[in-house]
Design a protein around this motif. Structure first.
Motif, PDB file in Angstrom:
ATOM      1  N   LEU A 124       7.288  18.261  15.704  1.00 40.55           N
ATOM      2  CA  LEU A 124       7.923  18.076  17.006  1.00 40.55           C
ATOM      3  C   LEU A 124       6.976  17.281  17.883  1.00 40.55           C
ATOM      4  CD1 LEU A 124      10.099  18.620  19.128  1.00 40.55           C
ATOM      5  CD2 LEU A 124       8.966  20.786  19.624  1.00 40.55           C
ATOM      6  N   SER A 125       7.408  16.094  18.273  1.00 39.62           N
ATOM      7  CA  SER A 125       6.601  15.233  19.142  1.00 39.62           C
ATOM      8  C   SER A 125       7.307  15.104  20.481  1.00 39.62           C
ATOM      9  CB  SER A 125       6.420  13.848  18.516  1.00 39.62           C
ATOM     10  OG  SER A 125       5.822  13.946  17.234  1.00 39.62           O
ATOM     11  N   ILE A 126       6.558  15.270  21.544  1.00 37.83           N
ATOM     12  CA  ILE A 126       7.101  15.119  22.890  1.00 37.83           C
ATOM     13  C   ILE A 126       6.329  13.984  23.538  1.00 37.83           C
ATOM     14  CG2 ILE A 126       7.591  16.277  25.071  1.00 37.83           C
ATOM     15  CD1 ILE A 126       7.585  18.881  23.564  1.00 37.83           C
ATOM     16  N   VAL A 127       7.008  12.867  23.766  1.00 37.93           N
ATOM     17  CA  VAL A 127       6.330  11.619  24.099  1.00 37.93           C
ATOM     18  C   VAL A 127       6.743  11.135  25.484  1.00 37.93           C
ATOM     19  CG1 VAL A 127       6.163  10.978  21.668  1.00 37.93           C
ATOM     20  CG2 VAL A 127       8.146  10.241  23.006  1.00 37.93           C
ATOM     21  N   PRO A 128       5.885  10.343  26.135  1.00 36.80           N
ATOM     22  CA  PRO A 128       6.238   9.781  27.445  1.00 36.80           C
ATOM     23  C   PRO A 128       7.323   8.716  27.324  1.00 36.80           C
ATOM     24  CG  PRO A 128       4.129   8.910  26.685  1.00 36.80           C
ATOM     25  CD  PRO A 128       4.520   9.980  25.713  1.00 36.80           C
ATOM     26  N   VAL A 129       8.269   8.734  28.240  1.00 33.27           N
ATOM     27  CA  VAL A 129       9.384   7.786  28.204  1.00 33.27           C
ATOM     28  C   VAL A 129       9.584   7.176  29.586  1.00 33.27           C
ATOM     29  CG1 VAL A 129      10.573   8.877  26.273  1.00 33.27           C
ATOM     30  CG2 VAL A 129      11.012   9.675  28.609  1.00 33.27           C
ATOM     31  N   SER A 130      10.446   6.164  29.625  1.00 34.62           N
ATOM     32  CA  SER A 130      10.738   5.451  30.869  1.00 34.62           C
ATOM     33  C   SER A 130      11.372   6.385  31.897  1.00 34.62           C
ATOM     34  CB  SER A 130      11.686   4.287  30.596  1.00 34.62           C
ATOM     35  OG  SER A 130      11.194   3.455  29.566  1.00 34.62           O
ATOM     36  N   PRO A 131      11.162   6.118  33.184  1.00 30.49           N
ATOM     37  CA  PRO A 131      11.811   6.931  34.224  1.00 30.49           C
ATOM     38  C   PRO A 131      13.330   6.948  34.043  1.00 30.49           C
ATOM     39  CG  PRO A 131      10.128   5.515  35.192  1.00 30.49           C
ATOM     40  CD  PRO A 131      10.267   5.096  33.757  1.00 30.49           C
ATOM     41  N   GLY A 132      13.909   8.109  34.165  1.00 35.17           N
ATOM     42  CA  GLY A 132      15.343   8.270  33.974  1.00 35.17           C
ATOM     43  C   GLY A 132      15.735   8.603  32.551  1.00 35.17           C
ATOM     44  N   ARG A 212      14.355  -5.467  32.598  1.00 36.02           N
ATOM     45  CA  ARG A 212      14.575  -4.021  32.693  1.00 36.02           C
ATOM     46  C   ARG A 212      13.375  -3.395  33.410  1.00 36.02           C
ATOM     47  NH1 ARG A 212      14.265  -1.819  27.701  1.00 36.02           N
ATOM     48  NH2 ARG A 212      13.454  -3.746  26.842  1.00 36.02           N
ATOM     49  N   PRO A 213      13.525  -3.026  34.684  1.00 31.34           N
ATOM     50  CA  PRO A 213      14.731  -3.137  35.522  1.00 31.34           C
ATOM     51  C   PRO A 213      14.936  -4.570  36.021  1.00 31.34           C
ATOM     52  CG  PRO A 213      12.925  -2.263  36.807  1.00 31.34           C
ATOM     53  CD  PRO A 213      12.407  -2.372  35.397  1.00 31.34           C
ATOM     54  N   LYS A 214      16.099  -4.773  36.573  1.00 24.95           N
ATOM     55  CA  LYS A 214      16.448  -6.120  37.025  1.00 24.95           C
ATOM     56  C   LYS A 214      15.546  -6.605  38.160  1.00 24.95           C
ATOM     57  CE  LYS A 214      21.315  -6.010  35.632  1.00 24.95           C
ATOM     58  NZ  LYS A 214      21.073  -6.956  34.521  1.00 24.95           N
ATOM     59  N   SER A 215      14.914  -5.652  38.850  1.00 25.22           N
ATOM     60  CA  SER A 215      14.046  -6.037  39.969  1.00 25.22           C
ATOM     61  C   SER A 215      12.802  -6.795  39.518  1.00 25.22           C
ATOM     62  CB  SER A 215      13.627  -4.779  40.752  1.00 25.22           C
ATOM     63  OG  SER A 215      12.951  -3.867  39.900  1.00 25.22           O
ATOM     64  N   LEU A 216      12.523  -6.821  38.204  1.00 20.74           N
ATOM     65  CA  LEU A 216      11.367  -7.590  37.723  1.00 20.74           C
ATOM     66  C   LEU A 216      11.560  -9.090  37.955  1.00 20.74           C
ATOM     67  CD1 LEU A 216      10.430  -5.803  34.362  1.00 20.74           C
ATOM     68  CD2 LEU A 216       9.086  -5.872  36.471  1.00 20.74           C
ATOM     69  N   ILE A 267       9.909 -17.157  29.559  1.00 21.59           N
ATOM     70  CA  ILE A 267      10.066 -15.715  29.315  1.00 21.59           C
ATOM     71  C   ILE A 267      11.536 -15.440  29.017  1.00 21.59           C
ATOM     72  CG2 ILE A 267       9.792 -13.402  30.287  1.00 21.59           C
ATOM     73  CD1 ILE A 267       7.162 -14.880  29.867  1.00 21.59           C
ATOM     74  N   THR A 268      11.805 -14.770  27.893  1.00 20.13           N
ATOM     75  CA  THR A 268      13.200 -14.441  27.537  1.00 20.13           C
ATOM     76  C   THR A 268      13.537 -12.974  27.790  1.00 20.13           C
ATOM     77  OG1 THR A 268      12.545 -14.011  25.239  1.00 20.13           O
ATOM     78  CG2 THR A 268      13.254 -16.251  25.789  1.00 20.13           C
ATOM     79  N   GLY A 269      12.537 -12.134  28.067  1.00 21.77           N
ATOM     80  CA  GLY A 269      12.789 -10.721  28.356  1.00 21.77           C
ATOM     81  C   GLY A 269      11.564 -10.085  29.007  1.00 21.77           C
ATOM     82  N   ALA A 270      11.794  -9.095  29.847  1.00 22.24           N
ATOM     83  CA  ALA A 270      10.694  -8.392  30.523  1.00 22.24           C
ATOM     84  C   ALA A 270      11.092  -6.928  30.718  1.00 22.24           C
ATOM     85  CB  ALA A 270      10.380  -9.060  31.861  1.00 22.24           C
ATOM     86  N   TRP A 271      10.147  -6.027  30.529  1.00 22.67           N
ATOM     87  CA  TRP A 271      10.423  -4.589  30.655  1.00 22.67           C
ATOM     88  C   TRP A 271       9.149  -3.866  31.052  1.00 22.67           C
ATOM     89  CZ3 TRP A 271       9.847  -7.505  26.409  1.00 22.67           C
ATOM     90  CH2 TRP A 271       8.828  -7.139  25.509  1.00 22.67           C
ATOM     91  N   VAL A 278       3.647  -4.416  32.136  1.00 23.16           N
ATOM     92  CA  VAL A 278       4.928  -5.050  31.833  1.00 23.16           C
ATOM     93  C   VAL A 278       4.834  -5.743  30.482  1.00 23.16           C
ATOM     94  CG1 VAL A 278       6.535  -6.880  32.537  1.00 23.16           C
ATOM     95  CG2 VAL A 278       5.524  -5.364  34.255  1.00 23.16           C
ATOM     96  N   GLY A 279       5.900  -5.619  29.689  1.00 19.53           N
ATOM     97  CA  GLY A 279       6.005  -6.360  28.442  1.00 19.53           C
ATOM     98  C   GLY A 279       6.774  -7.651  28.662  1.00 19.53           C
TER      99      GLY A 279
END
Length: 295
Positions: A124-132, A212-216, A267-271, A278-279
């Motif tokens: 059982l792994s409990i990992v950090p995830v994105s807000p929401g 992701r999010p669009k505000s980037l 840049i074709t994507g950002a998250w 930021v990626g």
């Protein structure tokens, strides 16, 4: 010369030896009576209140100790529930287990230990995830490759989650129900999401087209423009290479740390990779780093 004291003592004993007329028979009878008479029983000793009180206290202490010594019966049956500081597991049916995570930041070995009590091989792994995205079941599947001992038709497993948390409650238990023979034979790899600490990388953040999010607002800009903007915001960055079709299908891989493409590439994507990173996704070109075969 006679001592006055001798005369005084003699005057106190008027009986002379020749006045004693007791016969031998009388003397022997008296001696027999004395030697054969049963001596009187000694008077009972009175025990002190302190001694009696100490004895009562000793009995009470033994009784109290015995109350806390419980010997389990031989036929107590299989384990139905187990808990440690990290997790509680209850058997809710045949091959079905209700799992409540009490400490999402606990050492993973505590989770493994709890499942082992039921003869289950579960990671059982409990990992950090994105807000929401907190409190979601990210992945569940077999831990080991099939061994050939599975019954005909294969081994199945099911999972269900009850991870709702009131908005005004900062922390509440994670609950997941696992069922199926696969958790006995193949083991299970279960991954749940939790709130990330500042700077922790989100385990659910993957390269995709768009912002992701669009505000980037970084998609479509040049590499140089994007990095200047990120520096202004105090955010770090990392690049990925990949290409996606309009339907979302495609593939990507992470570039080596600190690698950066030419400044005029788009840049074709950002998250968001974390609260401070930021990626950035670019389309691969000849000479770019190849995928790592170990990943």
């Amino acid at each position: 010369m006679t001592n006055p004291v001798d005369e005084l003592v003699a005057s106190l004993n008027p009986v002379r030896d020749d006045d004693i007329t007791t016969s031998d028979e009388t003397a022997r009878a008296l001696l027999t009576a004395i030697t054969t008479e049963t001596p009187p029983a000694p008077a009972p000793r009175r025990r002190s209140r302190l001694h009696l009180r100490f004895a009562a206290l000793a009995v009470a202490t033994v009784a109290a100790a015995a109350a806390f010594i419980v010997f389990p019966g031989r036929d107590s049956g299989p384990l139905r529930s187990y808990a440690n500081a990290a997790v509680q597991i209850d058997v809710t049916g045949k091959d079905e287990y209700a799992v409540e995570v009490k400490d999402a930041y606990a050492d993973q070995r505590e989770f493994r230990e709890a499942f082992a009590k039921f003869g289950l091989d579960v990671r059982l792994s409990i990992v950090p995830v994105s807000p929401g995205e907190e409190r979601r079941l990210i992945r569940v599947g077999p831990l080991h490759a099939p061994t050939g001992d599975e019954p005909a038709g294969g081994v199945t497993g099911t999972s269900d989650t009850d991870l709702k948390c009131p908005p005004d409650q900062g922390a509440c238990p994670l609950r997941v129900t696992l069922g199926g023979a696969m958790f006995h034979l193949e083991g299970a790899d279960v991954v749940l999401g939790r709130r990330a600490r500042p700077g922790e990388l989100y385990q659910d953040a993957t390269p995709e087209p768009g912002d992701r999010p669009k505000s980037l607002r970084l998609t479509g800009r040049t590499v140089d423009q994007a990095l200047v903007d990120l520096d202004r915001r105090g955010l770090t960055w990392a690049f990925s290479l990949g290409e996606f079709k309009p339907d979302g299908s495609g593939s990507s891989w992470n570039a080596p740390a600190n690698w950066r493409p030419a400044g005029d590439r788009r840049i074709t994507g950002a998250w968001m990779r974390s609260s401070a990173s930021v990626g950035l996704l670019v389309t691969p070109e000849p000479g770019d780093p190849a995928p790592d075969p170990n990943n």
